[in-house]
Design a protein around this motif. Structure first.
Motif, PDB file in Angstrom:
ATOM      1  N   LYS A 228     109.313  31.022 114.619  1.00 54.87           N
ATOM      2  CA  LYS A 228     108.565  31.932 115.485  1.00 54.87           C
ATOM      3  C   LYS A 228     107.106  32.080 115.070  1.00 54.87           C
ATOM      4  O   LYS A 228     106.218  32.234 115.913  1.00 54.87           O
ATOM      5  CB  LYS A 228     109.240  33.296 115.489  1.00 54.87           C
ATOM      6  CG  LYS A 228     110.683  33.316 116.007  1.00 54.87           C
ATOM      7  CD  LYS A 228     111.236  34.723 115.935  1.00 54.87           C
ATOM      8  CE  LYS A 228     112.677  34.808 116.434  1.00 54.87           C
ATOM      9  NZ  LYS A 228     113.625  34.143 115.516  1.00 54.87           N
ATOM     10  N   ASP A 232     104.522  32.350 118.280  1.00 56.29           N
ATOM     11  CA  ASP A 232     104.546  33.695 118.857  1.00 56.29           C
ATOM     12  C   ASP A 232     103.497  34.566 118.176  1.00 56.29           C
ATOM     13  O   ASP A 232     103.661  34.984 117.018  1.00 56.29           O
ATOM     14  CB  ASP A 232     105.947  34.282 118.678  1.00 56.29           C
ATOM     15  CG  ASP A 232     106.113  35.632 119.354  1.00 56.29           C
ATOM     16  OD1 ASP A 232     105.102  36.227 119.758  1.00 56.29           O
ATOM     17  OD2 ASP A 232     107.270  36.087 119.466  1.00 56.29           O
ATOM     18  N   THR A 234     102.797  37.540 118.576  1.00 52.70           N
ATOM     19  CA  THR A 234     103.236  38.918 118.324  1.00 52.70           C
ATOM     20  C   THR A 234     104.112  39.018 117.084  1.00 52.70           C
ATOM     21  O   THR A 234     104.529  40.122 116.710  1.00 52.70           O
ATOM     22  CB  THR A 234     104.022  39.475 119.532  1.00 52.70           C
ATOM     23  OG1 THR A 234     105.291  38.787 119.639  1.00 52.70           O
ATOM     24  CG2 THR A 234     103.233  39.286 120.821  1.00 52.70           C
ATOM     25  N   HIS A 235     104.413  37.888 116.454  1.00 53.35           N
ATOM     26  CA  HIS A 235     105.364  37.890 115.343  1.00 53.35           C
ATOM     27  C   HIS A 235     104.719  38.319 114.031  1.00 53.35           C
ATOM     28  O   HIS A 235     105.425  38.657 113.081  1.00 53.35           O
ATOM     29  CB  HIS A 235     105.987  36.503 115.197  1.00 53.35           C
ATOM     30  CG  HIS A 235     107.293  36.505 114.471  1.00 53.35           C
ATOM     31  ND1 HIS A 235     108.434  37.091 114.977  1.00 53.35           N
ATOM     32  CD2 HIS A 235     107.643  36.004 113.264  1.00 53.35           C
ATOM     33  CE1 HIS A 235     109.426  36.950 114.117  1.00 53.35           C
ATOM     34  NE2 HIS A 235     108.963  36.297 113.064  1.00 53.35           N
ATOM     35  N   ARG A 241      98.859  32.880 114.772  1.00 54.63           N
ATOM     36  CA  ARG A 241      99.930  31.893 114.649  1.00 54.63           C
ATOM     37  C   ARG A 241      99.728  31.136 113.345  1.00 54.63           C
ATOM     38  O   ARG A 241      98.686  30.534 113.130  1.00 54.63           O
ATOM     39  CB  ARG A 241      99.909  30.914 115.832  1.00 54.63           C
ATOM     40  CG  ARG A 241     100.105  31.546 117.191  1.00 54.63           C
ATOM     41  CD  ARG A 241      99.905  30.510 118.281  1.00 54.63           C
ATOM     42  NE  ARG A 241     100.019  31.077 119.610  1.00 54.63           N
ATOM     43  CZ  ARG A 241      98.999  31.592 120.299  1.00 54.63           C
ATOM     44  NH1 ARG A 241      97.786  31.602 119.767  1.00 54.63           N
ATOM     45  NH2 ARG A 241      99.174  32.082 121.506  1.00 54.63           N
TER      46      ARG A 241
END
Length: 341
Positions: A228, A232, A234-235, A241
């Motif tokens: 992820k 992602d 938002t991770h 990223r």
């Protein structure tokens, strides 16, 4: 019934578990084209059938790191989907070349587990093996990963595996037929053979590559790596990223052509650490230190042990006075390669 999976958490691992990773992958020449488009890869043995045939091989094998990335990608959904960090590598050996048309499968054995003191995560050690369609081992290596816990349930008993500091030169596997006695240094790009390198020598590979968001995500998808943190935004709390560590490995290896053009084949991974995170916009440079040299039984073929460092800083700079990695250092990789003796 839930049909999707959130991946494994630390509590889901036990020493002795054997994990069969999903989705076999047939590798063809498209992978080579994409690999060479993503990285400035120029080693002659992986670029031309004619050069490989002059070195005793039937044709040009795929880059050794194509094998690594493809096998690594198979393992992510089962090993590191919920990882906090990929911590290190050991005991890696390339055993059989990857030829166009080969199909790769992978399995991993859990060989160690240890909960962290914070109670929120733990370290999992796995030994992964990639095989071709004939059941022959292509690559085997150990890696350890910090994995999140799911909750407050029971955790597996601690087992920390004993791992070798390095792969012995006697255990290096030389591709069948490899012969460097008629090696063409002009076509390879540099005149330097094994005897021209001295232990302790630092090689500044000079060039740099600025990483773009799109290319690292393309590369990571190419290897079917589903972690992820690479896709992602938002991770992570910072909304960034994280660059796949293997992307940095391939960039640094490709940059090492300038000074190590004749280090044609990677045959062992002694150890490695992703020292600091890498993000889009970072400019990656590389330098190498010669750690050892050794003869092999293959005609005209020698082995060189190298420390490959990817950095945003200067060549030769690795740790501070307290022994910690400098903040500009991204990768510290220890490997064996084959070159003309």
């Amino acid at each position: 019934m839930t049909k999707t999976s959130a991946g494994r958490f630390f509590e889901d691992y036990a020493v002795g578990d054997l994990i069969t990773h999903a989705v076999p992958r047939t590798i063809k020449m498209g992978e080579r084209a994409l690999y060479h488009a993503l990285y400035p890869a120029r080693h002659a043995l992986h670029s031309a059938d004619t050069f490989a045939q002059a070195c005793g091989l039937p044709f040009s094998p795929l880059d050794d790191l194509v094998t690594f990335h493809t096998v690594f990608g198979k393992t992510v959904p089962d090993v590191s989907l919920n990882a906090v960090a990929n911590l290190g590598y050991a005991e890696g050996r390339w055993i059989t070349p990857l030829w166009p048309g080969d199909t790769i499968t992978a399995t991993s054995e859990v060989i160690g587990v240890k909960q962290n003191s914070n109670g929120k995560s733990g370290v999992v050690w796995v030994r992964t093996t990639g095989r071709n369609q004939h059941g022959e081992a292509l690559l085997t290596y150990v890696r350890w990963v910090m994995v999140r816990r799911r909750g407050d349930g029971p955790v597996p008993a601690t087992v920390v595996p004993e791992l070798a500091d390095s792969v012995s030169p006697d255990d290096l596997v030389i591709p069948r037929g490899l012969d460097f006695t008629h090696y063409d240094f002009a076509l390879a790009g540099e005149p330097h053979r094994l005897g021209d390198y001295r232990v302790g020598e630092i090689i500044d590979h000079v060039d740099g590559v600025t990483i773009e968001e799109a290319e690292h995500m393309l590369a990571t998808r190419l290897w079917q790596n589903t972690a992820k943190v690479h896709f992602d935004a938002t991770h992570r709390p910072d909304g960034k990223r994280l660059i796949y560590g293997g992307h940095v490995i391939s960039l640094a290896r490709a940059l090492s052509f300038n000074g190590l053009a004749n280090a044609q084949l990677i045959v062992a991974l002694n150890g490695g650490a992703h020292a600091n995170p890498c993000f889009a916009g970072d400019t990656v440079r590389a330098w190498s230190e010669v750690l050892d040299t050794a003869p092999t039984v293959a005609p005209g073929v020698g082995a060189i042990r190298l420390r490959l460092v990817a950095t945003k800083g200067s060549a030769g700079q690795l740790r501070d006075a307290e022994g910690r990695y400098l903040p500009d250092v991204l990768l510290d990789l220890d490997y064996w390669a084959l070159m003309p003796a």
